[in-house]
Write a protein that holds these residues in place. Structure first.
Motif, PDB file in Angstrom:
ATOM      1  N   ASN A   1       0.860  -1.198   0.000  1.00  0.00           N
ATOM      2  CA  ASN A   1       0.000   0.000   0.000  1.00  0.00           C
ATOM      3  C   ASN A   1       0.887   1.236   0.000  1.00  0.00           C
ATOM      4  O   ASN A   1       1.841   1.322   0.781  1.00  0.00           O
ATOM      5  CB  ASN A   1      -0.912   0.019   1.235  1.00  0.00           C
ATOM      6  N   PHE A   2       0.538   2.193  -0.847  1.00  0.00           N
ATOM      7  CA  PHE A   2       1.440   3.315  -1.089  1.00  0.00           C
ATOM      8  C   PHE A   2       0.707   4.656  -1.073  1.00  0.00           C
ATOM      9  O   PHE A   2      -0.494   4.713  -1.333  1.00  0.00           O
ATOM     10  CB  PHE A   2       2.105   3.151  -2.463  1.00  0.00           C
ATOM     11  N   ILE A   3       1.470   5.726  -0.804  1.00  0.00           N
ATOM     12  CA  ILE A   3       0.939   7.082  -0.935  1.00  0.00           C
ATOM     13  C   ILE A   3       1.097   7.474  -2.402  1.00  0.00           C
ATOM     14  O   ILE A   3       2.203   7.817  -2.853  1.00  0.00           O
ATOM     15  CB  ILE A   3       1.696   8.068  -0.009  1.00  0.00           C
ATOM     16  N   LYS A   4      -0.003   7.369  -3.125  1.00  0.00           N
ATOM     17  CA  LYS A   4       0.044   7.500  -4.587  1.00  0.00           C
ATOM     18  C   LYS A   4       0.573   8.862  -5.050  1.00  0.00           C
ATOM     19  O   LYS A   4       1.300   8.965  -6.039  1.00  0.00           O
ATOM     20  CB  LYS A   4      -1.385   7.287  -5.104  1.00  0.00           C
ATOM     21  N   GLU A   5       0.215   9.898  -4.300  1.00  0.00           N
ATOM     22  CA  GLU A   5       0.538  11.266  -4.740  1.00  0.00           C
ATOM     23  C   GLU A   5       1.991  11.639  -4.446  1.00  0.00           C
ATOM     24  O   GLU A   5       2.462  12.674  -4.915  1.00  0.00           O
ATOM     25  CB  GLU A   5      -0.360  12.310  -4.048  1.00  0.00           C
ATOM     26  N   ARG A   6       2.685  10.850  -3.616  1.00  0.00           N
ATOM     27  CA  ARG A   6       4.046  11.254  -3.230  1.00  0.00           C
ATOM     28  C   ARG A   6       5.074  10.637  -4.186  1.00  0.00           C
ATOM     29  O   ARG A   6       5.289   9.415  -4.191  1.00  0.00           O
ATOM     30  CB  ARG A   6       4.317  10.808  -1.787  1.00  0.00           C
TER      31      ARG A   6
ATOM     32  N   GLU B   1      -1.485   2.114  -7.353  1.00  0.00           N
ATOM     33  CA  GLU B   1      -1.313   3.007  -6.196  1.00  0.00           C
ATOM     34  C   GLU B   1       0.088   3.588  -6.093  1.00  0.00           C
ATOM     35  O   GLU B   1       0.393   4.260  -5.111  1.00  0.00           O
ATOM     36  CB  GLU B   1      -1.620   2.232  -4.897  1.00  0.00           C
ATOM     37  N   VAL B   2       0.949   3.285  -7.050  1.00  0.00           N
ATOM     38  CA  VAL B   2       2.334   3.775  -6.923  1.00  0.00           C
ATOM     39  C   VAL B   2       2.644   4.859  -7.952  1.00  0.00           C
ATOM     40  O   VAL B   2       2.064   4.882  -9.040  1.00  0.00           O
ATOM     41  CB  VAL B   2       3.397   2.657  -7.121  1.00  0.00           C
TER      42      VAL B   2
ATOM     43  N   GLY C   1       7.197   3.176  -3.964  1.00  0.00           N
ATOM     44  CA  GLY C   1       6.654   4.450  -3.504  1.00  0.00           C
ATOM     45  C   GLY C   1       6.816   4.546  -1.991  1.00  0.00           C
ATOM     46  O   GLY C   1       7.467   3.688  -1.376  1.00  0.00           O
ATOM     47  N   TYR C   2       6.229   5.593  -1.417  1.00  0.00           N
ATOM     48  CA  TYR C   2       6.280   5.726   0.046  1.00  0.00           C
ATOM     49  C   TYR C   2       5.159   4.891   0.647  1.00  0.00           C
ATOM     50  O   TYR C   2       4.012   4.962   0.183  1.00  0.00           O
ATOM     51  CB  TYR C   2       6.181   7.200   0.453  1.00  0.00           C
ATOM     52  N   PRO C   3       5.485   4.077   1.662  1.00  0.00           N
ATOM     53  CA  PRO C   3       4.478   3.181   2.238  1.00  0.00           C
ATOM     54  C   PRO C   3       3.314   3.942   2.865  1.00  0.00           C
ATOM     55  O   PRO C   3       3.513   5.005   3.475  1.00  0.00           O
ATOM     56  CB  PRO C   3       5.238   2.424   3.328  1.00  0.00           C
ATOM     57  N   LYS C   4       2.110   3.400   2.695  1.00  0.00           N
ATOM     58  CA  LYS C   4       0.927   3.927   3.398  1.00  0.00           C
ATOM     59  C   LYS C   4       0.637   2.949   4.530  1.00  0.00           C
ATOM     60  O   LYS C   4       0.422   1.766   4.278  1.00  0.00           O
ATOM     61  CB  LYS C   4      -0.259   4.028   2.439  1.00  0.00           C
TER      62      LYS C   4
END
Ligand SMILES: Cc1cc2nc3c(=O)[nH]c(=O)nc-3n(C[C@H](O)[C@H](O)[C@H](O)COP(=O)(O)O)c2cc1C
Length: 199
Positions: free
Chosen positions: A47-52, A104-105, A177-180
């Motif tokens: 799970n990732f922060i899509k916008e980052r 999501e990435v 990406g950055y983990p959510k």
């Protein structure tokens, strides 16, 4: 040379020797701790922060880490394909059964191998993939190995969207990406898997 001057020179030489020895020791300890901490903390992130976005510098570091891997006869049969085109990421997410997180990435790296350069390209590319996953952990990024090879349908999907040359096959798509949310590494240590001299 008078005694006072000799004494000061001696103290200076000893101090330099002591500082250089202790800083070498300090470096060794921090190198050991840093490397082992990355190895033991790596985990699959889905799970990732899509916008980052991931910075260009970090992408470069990830690729460099991949290229630092060992390879049989040093053939380095790998190729690295960076995907940050939203449309392609979404299409691949829709079509790849175990890589839905691509939706999501901000980006993904496809580790591919040149099948002409090496008949065991997938071994070398696996080492490169693990290096990328470890570098991602070190950079506070998340990633996960999603298999293309040896599944023909998944490889065909990746090839279709990326225009890969015929002799190149995709081993793995790594969404990055950055983990959510919070992730913890699994403790997989199992003493029953260790054998000494004989089984
Ligand atoms: C060869 C291989 C193929 C994998 N394929 C997938 C995959 O297609 N999709 C996925 O979500 N995870 C995949 N994984 C990740 C594993 O599920 C994961 O490494 C395993 O559950 C252990 O968890 P950890 O990575 O957090 O230690 C794959 C891992 C390997 C090494």
């Amino acid at each position: 040379m008078n005694k006072k001057y000799l004494f000061i020179s001696l103290i200076t030489v000893c101090s330099i020797a002591f500082i250089s020895c202790s800083s070498k020791e300090g470096n060794q300890i921090s190198k050991r701790d840093a490397a082992l901490s990355v190895i033991f903390n790596r985990k699959s992130v889905r799970n990732f922060i899509k916008e980052r976005p991931v910075s260009d510098e970090d992408v470069q570091t990830l690729i460099k880490a991949g290229m630092a891997a060992p390879s049989g006869k040093d053939t380095r049969p790998w190729e690295f394909l960076i995907i940050n085109d939203r449309e392609v990421l979404d299409k691949m997410a829709a079509e790849l059964p175990t890589a839905k997180m691509l939706a999501e990435v901000p980006m993904a790296i496809v580790v591919c191998g040149d099948t002409i350069r090496s008949s065991y390209w997938y071994l070398d590319c696996s080492a490169a993939t693990e290096n990328i996953l470890l570098a991602a952990e070190a950079l506070d990024l998340g990633g996960v190995w999603t298999a293309s090879y040896p599944y023909r349908d998944r490889m065909e999907t990746v090839i279709k969207h990326t225009n890969m040359p015929a002799q190149v096959l995709p081993l793995v798509v790594i969404p990055i990406g950055y983990p959510k949310g919070n992730y913890s590494p699994k403790d997989k240590y199992d003493s029953s898997k260790i054998h000494m001299n004989k089984w």
